[in-house]
Each structure stands twice: as structure tokens, then as C-alpha cells.
Design a protein around this motif. Structure first.
Motif, PDB file in Angstrom:
ATOM      1  N   ASN A  11       1.125  -0.119   4.404  1.00  0.00           N
ATOM      2  CA  ASN A  11      -0.227  -0.533   4.324  1.00  0.00           C
ATOM      3  C   ASN A  11      -0.863   0.196   2.977  1.00  0.00           C
ATOM      4  O   ASN A  11      -1.998   0.710   3.227  1.00  0.00           O
ATOM      5  CB  ASN A  11      -1.053   0.050   5.696  1.00  0.00           C
ATOM      6  CG  ASN A  11      -0.431  -0.801   6.842  1.00  0.00           C
ATOM      7  OD1 ASN A  11       0.047  -2.010   6.566  1.00  0.00           O
ATOM      8  ND2 ASN A  11      -0.177  -0.113   7.898  1.00  0.00           N
ATOM      9  N   ARG A  34      -2.273  -0.871   0.317  1.00  0.00           N
ATOM     10  CA  ARG A  34      -3.528  -1.302  -0.230  1.00  0.00           C
ATOM     11  C   ARG A  34      -4.848  -1.089   0.875  1.00  0.00           C
ATOM     12  O   ARG A  34      -5.927  -0.479   0.516  1.00  0.00           O
ATOM     13  CB  ARG A  34      -3.520  -2.807  -0.375  1.00  0.00           C
ATOM     14  CG  ARG A  34      -2.576  -3.103  -1.678  1.00  0.00           C
ATOM     15  CD  ARG A  34      -2.872  -4.823  -1.617  1.00  0.00           C
ATOM     16  NE  ARG A  34      -1.721  -5.121  -2.625  1.00  0.00           N
ATOM     17  CZ  ARG A  34      -1.832  -5.979  -3.586  1.00  0.00           C
ATOM     18  NH1 ARG A  34      -2.428  -6.873  -3.344  1.00  0.00           N
ATOM     19  NH2 ARG A  34      -0.646  -6.268  -4.605  1.00  0.00           N
ATOM     20  N   GLU A  35      -4.394  -1.060   2.115  1.00  0.00           N
ATOM     21  CA  GLU A  35      -5.307  -0.729   3.040  1.00  0.00           C
ATOM     22  C   GLU A  35      -5.852   0.688   2.795  1.00  0.00           C
ATOM     23  O   GLU A  35      -6.777   1.023   3.020  1.00  0.00           O
ATOM     24  CB  GLU A  35      -4.903  -1.252   4.553  1.00  0.00           C
ATOM     25  CG  GLU A  35      -4.878  -2.731   4.907  1.00  0.00           C
ATOM     26  CD  GLU A  35      -3.417  -3.273   4.039  1.00  0.00           C
ATOM     27  OE1 GLU A  35      -2.692  -2.535   3.688  1.00  0.00           O
ATOM     28  OE2 GLU A  35      -3.507  -4.537   4.428  1.00  0.00           O
ATOM     29  N   ARG A  36      -4.665   1.608   2.904  1.00  0.00           N
ATOM     30  CA  ARG A  36      -4.924   2.957   2.952  1.00  0.00           C
ATOM     31  C   ARG A  36      -5.757   3.399   1.680  1.00  0.00           C
ATOM     32  O   ARG A  36      -6.524   4.135   1.688  1.00  0.00           O
ATOM     33  CB  ARG A  36      -3.666   3.701   2.853  1.00  0.00           C
ATOM     34  CG  ARG A  36      -3.097   3.709   4.491  1.00  0.00           C
ATOM     35  CD  ARG A  36      -1.301   3.861   4.347  1.00  0.00           C
ATOM     36  NE  ARG A  36      -1.212   5.347   4.314  1.00  0.00           N
ATOM     37  CZ  ARG A  36       0.008   5.967   4.139  1.00  0.00           C
ATOM     38  NH1 ARG A  36       1.041   5.270   4.249  1.00  0.00           N
ATOM     39  NH2 ARG A  36       0.196   7.107   4.188  1.00  0.00           N
ATOM     40  N   LYS A  83      -9.403   2.166   2.415  1.00  0.00           N
ATOM     41  CA  LYS A  83      -9.982   3.075   3.168  1.00  0.00           C
ATOM     42  C   LYS A  83     -10.618   4.548   2.705  1.00  0.00           C
ATOM     43  O   LYS A  83     -11.551   4.835   2.679  1.00  0.00           O
ATOM     44  CB  LYS A  83      -8.998   3.537   4.450  1.00  0.00           C
ATOM     45  CG  LYS A  83      -9.747   4.466   5.434  1.00  0.00           C
ATOM     46  CD  LYS A  83      -8.574   4.423   6.629  1.00  0.00           C
ATOM     47  CE  LYS A  83      -9.469   5.613   7.646  1.00  0.00           C
ATOM     48  NZ  LYS A  83      -8.459   6.058   8.424  1.00  0.00           N
ATOM     49  N   THR A 138     -16.907  -1.927   3.652  1.00  0.00           N
ATOM     50  CA  THR A 138     -15.974  -2.886   3.990  1.00  0.00           C
ATOM     51  C   THR A 138     -16.752  -3.875   4.570  1.00  0.00           C
ATOM     52  O   THR A 138     -17.703  -3.986   5.150  1.00  0.00           O
ATOM     53  CB  THR A 138     -15.142  -2.296   5.377  1.00  0.00           C
ATOM     54  OG1 THR A 138     -14.612  -1.098   4.594  1.00  0.00           O
ATOM     55  CG2 THR A 138     -14.379  -3.106   5.851  1.00  0.00           C
ATOM     56  N   THR A 170     -10.889  -8.988   5.769  1.00  0.00           N
ATOM     57  CA  THR A 170     -11.580  -7.826   5.596  1.00  0.00           C
ATOM     58  C   THR A 170     -11.568  -7.786   3.900  1.00  0.00           C
ATOM     59  O   THR A 170     -10.573  -8.096   3.327  1.00  0.00           O
ATOM     60  CB  THR A 170     -11.172  -6.598   6.126  1.00  0.00           C
ATOM     61  OG1 THR A 170     -11.157  -6.957   7.264  1.00  0.00           O
ATOM     62  CG2 THR A 170     -11.694  -5.494   5.611  1.00  0.00           C
ATOM     63  N   HIS A 222     -13.355  -5.342   0.312  1.00  0.00           N
ATOM     64  CA  HIS A 222     -13.594  -4.129  -0.089  1.00  0.00           C
ATOM     65  C   HIS A 222     -14.533  -4.316  -1.052  1.00  0.00           C
ATOM     66  O   HIS A 222     -13.857  -4.057  -2.420  1.00  0.00           O
ATOM     67  CB  HIS A 222     -12.683  -3.178  -0.143  1.00  0.00           C
ATOM     68  CG  HIS A 222     -11.953  -2.893   1.261  1.00  0.00           C
ATOM     69  ND1 HIS A 222     -12.417  -2.380   2.302  1.00  0.00           N
ATOM     70  CD2 HIS A 222     -10.726  -3.633   1.816  1.00  0.00           C
ATOM     71  CE1 HIS A 222     -11.504  -2.367   3.104  1.00  0.00           C
ATOM     72  NE2 HIS A 222     -10.641  -2.957   2.854  1.00  0.00           N
TER      73      HIS A 222
END
Length: 180
Positions: free
Chosen positions: A54, A56-58, A61, A71, A82, A84
Motif C-alpha cells: 500500500n 501510494r496509500e501510505r 496518508k 481525502t 478515494t 487526494h
């Protein structure tokens, strides 16, 4: 090949996890292999334990926590996704201005004398295919100068540049990997 100089913690969760993977790898892997592993782009079943999860998500975030991104949920016909978007346009503009000034006003015409962070930003902007967007707001004559200077810089032979003193070997290795 990527050789670990220090495994001292950096304070960044993703970087520290990456350092642990690099330290545990025998034999040493190439920059190209690490890019594939760290972005999750490899399908090699023998290397899956080195893949970061993960990513990209991390990263998104972390940027949300720093107040640079926000978000949102966007509806794409049948499903919600989702996204960003940038919430701190000031920070984005600061980076754009920094790159524009480095190419137009503080141009040293020698990669070894360039600030390494600026060189890394130019390489990443080029590899992400957003370099033209960075210079899009410039007048035509300045745009041409900026694009020609960065083209000359990015057309340099990464192996030759990495062999020169200056401590930017990894930046040139990343450029070489993305140019393949």
C-alpha cells in the motif's frame, strides 16, 4: 547495485521499512529491481517479501497528515473512489517556484554543483511526466530556456554523471532506471 551505507532509522516509516528490506537482501539488488519492488510493480514470487504494501496509500496518508493533501470520495459512475487533491496550494507553488528559479535564476550548468534535493526533484518531475507543467506558467522565452536546460541535464549519461564525485549516484541511478 544498491549497497546500504547505514541502517540508522530515519524517522520515516516507509524509509525505515525500505532500509530493513535492503539490509536483508542478499545478494544486493539493482536500482531498477528496487523501484519495481518498492512500487509494487513486480510479479516475481521469490521477491514478494520485499514488496512494500500500500505504498501510494501510505504516502497519500502521510501527505494528508502534513496538510498538503486532503481525502475525498469521488463517484465514478458505478463506484466511489478515494482521491487526494492538493489542499495546500502554497506548498505546491513553493516547489514549482523552487524548480523554476533553480533552472532560470540559479542555473549552475554543472550537475555536481547543483543542490541534490533540487536535482532529485527535477529527476522525479521528469520521471513523473510533470516537468512541462512546472514550466507551463512561464513566458515562452523562459519556458524554452527552462526546457532546454533541463533537457540537457536529463540527457546526460547517468553512468558518467554517477561516476563523477558529488554524492548523487542514487539520483542518477534512478534516472537511468526510469529512462530504460
Amino acid at each position: 547495485q544498491v549497497l546500504l551505507k547505514s541502517d540508522a532509522p530515519t524517522g520515516d516509516v516507509l524509509l525505515d521499512e525500505t532500509l530493513r528490506h535492503i539490509k536483508a537482501t542478499e545478494p544486493a539488488e539493482t536500482v531498477q529491481t528496487w523501484i519495481e519492488l518498492l512500487t509494487g510493480e513486480t510479479w516475481n514470487p521469490f521477491k514478494l517479501q520485499y514488496q512494500l504494501r500500500n505504498v501510494r496509500e501510505r504516502i497519500a496518508k502521510a501527505l494528508v497528515e502534513k496538510g498538503i493533501l486532503t481525502t475525498e470520495k469521488q463517484n465514478f459512475l458505478l463506484f466511489d473512489m478515494t482521491t487526494h487533491p492538493v489542499s495546500n496550494a502554497t506548498e505546491k507553488q513553493r516547489l514549482v517556484r523552487r524548480l523554476q528559479e533553480s533552472v532560470l535564476e540559479r542555473w549552475v550548468n554543472d550537475p555536481r554543483r547543483m543542490d541534490r534535493r533540487t536535482l532529485a526533484l527535477l529527476v522525479l518531475a521528469h520521471s513523473s511526466d510533470v516537468l512541462e507543467n512546472i514550466f507551463a506558467t512561464l513566458a515562452d522565452d523562459k519556458y524554452d530556456v527552462a526546457m532546454n536546460r533541463t533537457k540537457d541535464l536529463l540527457d546526460a549519461d547517468p553512468e558518467v554523471e554517477a561516476a563523477k564525485a558529488g554524492g548523487a549516484e542514487m539520483i542518477w541511478a534512478v534516472l537511468a532506471a526510469f529512462n530504460k
